[in-house]
Write a protein that holds these residues in place. Structure first.
Motif, PDB file in Angstrom:
ATOM      1  N   GLY A   1       0.832  -1.187   0.000  1.00 40.28           N
ATOM      2  CA  GLY A   1       0.000   0.000   0.000  1.00 40.28           C
ATOM      3  C   GLY A   1       0.873   1.247   0.000  1.00 40.28           C
ATOM      4  O   GLY A   1       2.092   1.188  -0.168  1.00 40.28           O
ATOM      5  N   THR A   2       0.256   2.379   0.219  1.00 36.54           N
ATOM      6  CA  THR A   2       0.967   3.652   0.282  1.00 36.54           C
ATOM      7  C   THR A   2       0.540   4.387   1.545  1.00 36.54           C
ATOM      8  O   THR A   2      -0.364   3.969   2.264  1.00 36.54           O
ATOM      9  CB  THR A   2       0.657   4.511  -0.959  1.00 36.54           C
ATOM     10  N   GLU A   3       1.183   5.502   1.807  1.00 39.18           N
ATOM     11  CA  GLU A   3       0.798   6.320   2.952  1.00 39.18           C
ATOM     12  C   GLU A   3      -0.615   6.873   2.783  1.00 39.18           C
ATOM     13  O   GLU A   3      -1.336   7.064   3.761  1.00 39.18           O
ATOM     14  CB  GLU A   3       1.799   7.471   3.130  1.00 39.18           C
ATOM     15  N   GLN A   4      -1.027   7.128   1.533  1.00 37.24           N
ATOM     16  CA  GLN A   4      -2.373   7.627   1.283  1.00 37.24           C
ATOM     17  C   GLN A   4      -3.395   6.487   1.290  1.00 37.24           C
ATOM     18  O   GLN A   4      -4.544   6.675   1.702  1.00 37.24           O
ATOM     19  CB  GLN A   4      -2.431   8.363  -0.060  1.00 37.24           C
ATOM     20  N   ASN A   5      -3.008   5.309   0.814  1.00 38.31           N
ATOM     21  CA  ASN A   5      -3.880   4.130   0.795  1.00 38.31           C
ATOM     22  C   ASN A   5      -3.164   2.983   1.520  1.00 38.31           C
ATOM     23  O   ASN A   5      -2.655   2.066   0.894  1.00 38.31           O
ATOM     24  CB  ASN A   5      -4.215   3.726  -0.644  1.00 38.31           C
ATOM     25  N   PRO A   6      -3.105   3.044   2.842  1.00 36.49           N
ATOM     26  CA  PRO A   6      -2.285   2.090   3.596  1.00 36.49           C
ATOM     27  C   PRO A   6      -3.041   0.805   3.901  1.00 36.49           C
ATOM     28  O   PRO A   6      -4.219   0.633   3.587  1.00 36.49           O
ATOM     29  CB  PRO A   6      -1.953   2.850   4.874  1.00 36.49           C
ATOM     30  N   ILE A   7      -2.316  -0.081   4.556  1.00 39.86           N
ATOM     31  CA  ILE A   7      -2.890  -1.281   5.171  1.00 39.86           C
ATOM     32  C   ILE A   7      -3.045  -0.981   6.658  1.00 39.86           C
ATOM     33  O   ILE A   7      -2.057  -0.693   7.346  1.00 39.86           O
ATOM     34  CB  ILE A   7      -1.991  -2.506   4.961  1.00 39.86           C
ATOM     35  N   LEU A   8      -4.259  -1.023   7.159  1.00 42.12           N
ATOM     36  CA  LEU A   8      -4.520  -0.730   8.568  1.00 42.12           C
ATOM     37  C   LEU A   8      -4.665  -2.025   9.347  1.00 42.12           C
ATOM     38  O   LEU A   8      -5.320  -2.968   8.892  1.00 42.12           O
ATOM     39  CB  LEU A   8      -5.793   0.109   8.714  1.00 42.12           C
ATOM     40  N   ILE A   9      -4.031  -2.072  10.528  1.00 38.67           N
ATOM     41  CA  ILE A   9      -4.129  -3.228  11.413  1.00 38.67           C
ATOM     42  C   ILE A   9      -4.836  -2.764  12.679  1.00 38.67           C
ATOM     43  O   ILE A   9      -4.280  -1.985  13.471  1.00 38.67           O
ATOM     44  CB  ILE A   9      -2.737  -3.808  11.751  1.00 38.67           C
ATOM     45  N   LYS A  10      -6.061  -3.237  12.876  1.00 33.02           N
ATOM     46  CA  LYS A  10      -6.874  -2.847  14.026  1.00 33.02           C
ATOM     47  C   LYS A  10      -6.808  -3.946  15.075  1.00 33.02           C
ATOM     48  O   LYS A  10      -7.320  -5.044  14.874  1.00 33.02           O
ATOM     49  CB  LYS A  10      -8.316  -2.590  13.592  1.00 33.02           C
ATOM     50  N   PHE A  11      -6.194  -3.636  16.209  1.00 32.21           N
ATOM     51  CA  PHE A  11      -5.991  -4.632  17.249  1.00 32.21           C
ATOM     52  C   PHE A  11      -7.211  -4.790  18.159  1.00 32.21           C
ATOM     53  O   PHE A  11      -7.217  -5.625  19.038  1.00 32.21           O
ATOM     54  CB  PHE A  11      -4.761  -4.274  18.083  1.00 32.21           C
TER      55      PHE A  11
END
Length: 328
Positions: free
Chosen positions: A157-167
Motif C-alpha cells: 500500500g501507500t501512505e495515502q492508501n495504507p494497510i490498517l491493522i486494528k488490534f
C-alpha cells in the motif's frame, strides 16, 4: 504431501532452540507450515472473498488462521478486509496473478513471545509485546483451485492508501474492554523477514498503519509496561488455552529426539544401500573377469610363430610301405 507438514514441524522445533538468526529462520519455517496447511485444507467451493478458518495441528492450536481468495484486479481496485487487516483501494500487487490468496495469522501470546520477543531481540530494544503478533501474507492461487507450486505475492500500500491493522474490534464485547483512549506509550512494530524491526506511532487508538504485508504487533517500553493494558484481539485464543498452546521444554526435547532418531534411521538406510550396491558391483566385476579369463584363447610365441599351447602334442606317425620293388 502428508509427510511434508510433519517434517516442517520437526525442523521447526529443532530450529527453535538455536541462535537468534536461526530463530528468525524458524519464523519463516512456521509461515511455510501455515501455508501448506492452508493449501491442504482450503475449500475451493467457497466464493471469492469468503473468509475460511484453518485449523492447525494440536501443537499449534493457539495460532488462529483465516484465509480468503480474491481476484487480483478487484483486490487492487477495491481492497479487502480479513480479520484485523483492512486493505484499502489502490494496492500494488506484484505479480498480479489471476487469483491471490490472503493468509492472516494471529500467533497468540505464546508463539509471539517465543519467536518474536526473543528472535528479534525486542528486549535488547527495551521493548515488550502488549499484543499478539498479527501476520498477513499473500500467495498465488489458480482459478479452479489452489496452486500446486505456491509462491509469495507482494501486496503493498501507500501512505495515502495504507494497510490498517486494528488490534481491537467491536465484536469483543464479552472480553474486558481496555482503555480506548490512544496510549502514546504504545508503538507499532513491523517485523521484516531479514530480522529488522521498524517502529512507528499509532494512527489512532490501537490501530497501526503498514505499507506492506508482513507481521505487526503493539509494543511498549519495558519501564512503562507496568500497569499498561494488554491488548487481546478478539480472535486470539487465551494464553492458557488447552490443547498445546504452551510449548513446554520436554515437548521440544521429545521432538528433537524423534527428529534425530528418524534422521539417524534414514542415514543408516542410505549407508546400507550404498554398501550393498558396492558389494554387488564388486561381485559382478569379479564374475566378468573370471568369465573372460576362462573363455580367452591362451597363445604363446615360439620364435616368430604364434603357437596354441592347447593343441595336441601328438602327431600322426608316418607309415612305410614294405612292398618290395624288383627290377623287371
Amino acid at each position: 504431501m502428508g509427510s511434508i507438514p510433519f517434517i516442517f514441524m520437526i525442523i521447526f522445533l529443532f530450529h527453535l532452540q538455536r541462535s537468534k538468526s536461526q530463530t528468525i529462520e524458524s519464523t519463516h519455517l512456521l509461515d511455510l507450515m501455515i501455508r501448506d496447511y492452508t493449501i491442504r485444507n482450503f475449500n475451493i467451493h467457497f466464493k471469492t472473498g469468503t473468509i475460511q478458518k484453518i485449523h492447525l495441528p494440536s501443537n499449534f492450536s493457539s495460532i488462529d488462521i483465516a484465509t480468503a481468495r480474491f481476484r487480483c484486479g478487484s483486490l487492487r481496485r477495491h481492497g479487502a478486509t480479513i480479520g484485523e487487516f483492512h486493505l484499502g483501494p489502490g494496492l500494488t500487487v506484484q505479480p498480479c496473478v489471476e487469483r491471490v490468496m490472503l493468509v492472516r495469522q494471529n500467533l497468540g501470546f505464546n508463539w509471539s513471545s517465543y519467536l518474536y520477543l526473543t528472535g528479534y531481540n525486542l528486549t535488547g530494544y527495551n521493548f515488550q509485546l502488549v499484543s499478539p503478533v498479527l501476520g498477513l501474507l499473500a500467495y498465488n492461487s489458480n482459478p479452479d483451485g489452489v496452486a500446486m507450486n505456491p509462491y509469495e505475492i507482494n501486496v503493498m500500500g501507500t501512505e495515502q492508501n495504507p494497510i490498517l491493522i486494528k488490534f481491537l474490534s467491536s465484536k469483543a464485547s464479552r472480553d474486558p474492554k481496555p482503555n480506548t483512549k490512544q496510549n502514546s506509550s504504545l508503538l507499532c512494530a513491523c517485523f521484516t523477514s531479514n530480522g529488522n524491526i521498524t517502529f512507528r506511532e499509532q494512527v489512532s487508538a490501537y490501530v497501526c498503519l503498514g505499507t506492506t504485508q508482513g507481521h505487526y504487533a503493539l509494543v511498549v517500553r519495558a519501564q512503562e509496561s507496568g500497569g499498561g493494558a494488554v491488548v487481546t484481539p478478539p480472535s486470539s485464543p487465551a494464553v492458557n488455552e488447552g490443547g498445546g498452546g504452551r510449548l513446554s521444554r520436554w515437548k521440544v526435547a521429545v521432538g528433537c529426539v524423534i527428529g534425530s532418531i528418524i534422521g539417524a534411521f534414514l542415514l543408516g538406510l542410505l549407508v546400507v544401500a550404498m554398501v550393498v550396491k558396492g558389494k554387488k558391483k564388486a561381485m559382478r566385476e569379479e564374475m566378468e573377469r573370471r568369465a573372460y579369463e576362462e573363455e580367452a584363447l591362451q597363445v604363446s610365441m615360439v620364435g616368430h610363430v604364434r603357437a596354441n599351447p592347447n593343441a595336441s602334442r601328438t602327431r600322426t606317425v608316418p607309415r612305410f610301405d614294405n612292398t618290395r620293388y624288383t627290377n623287371k
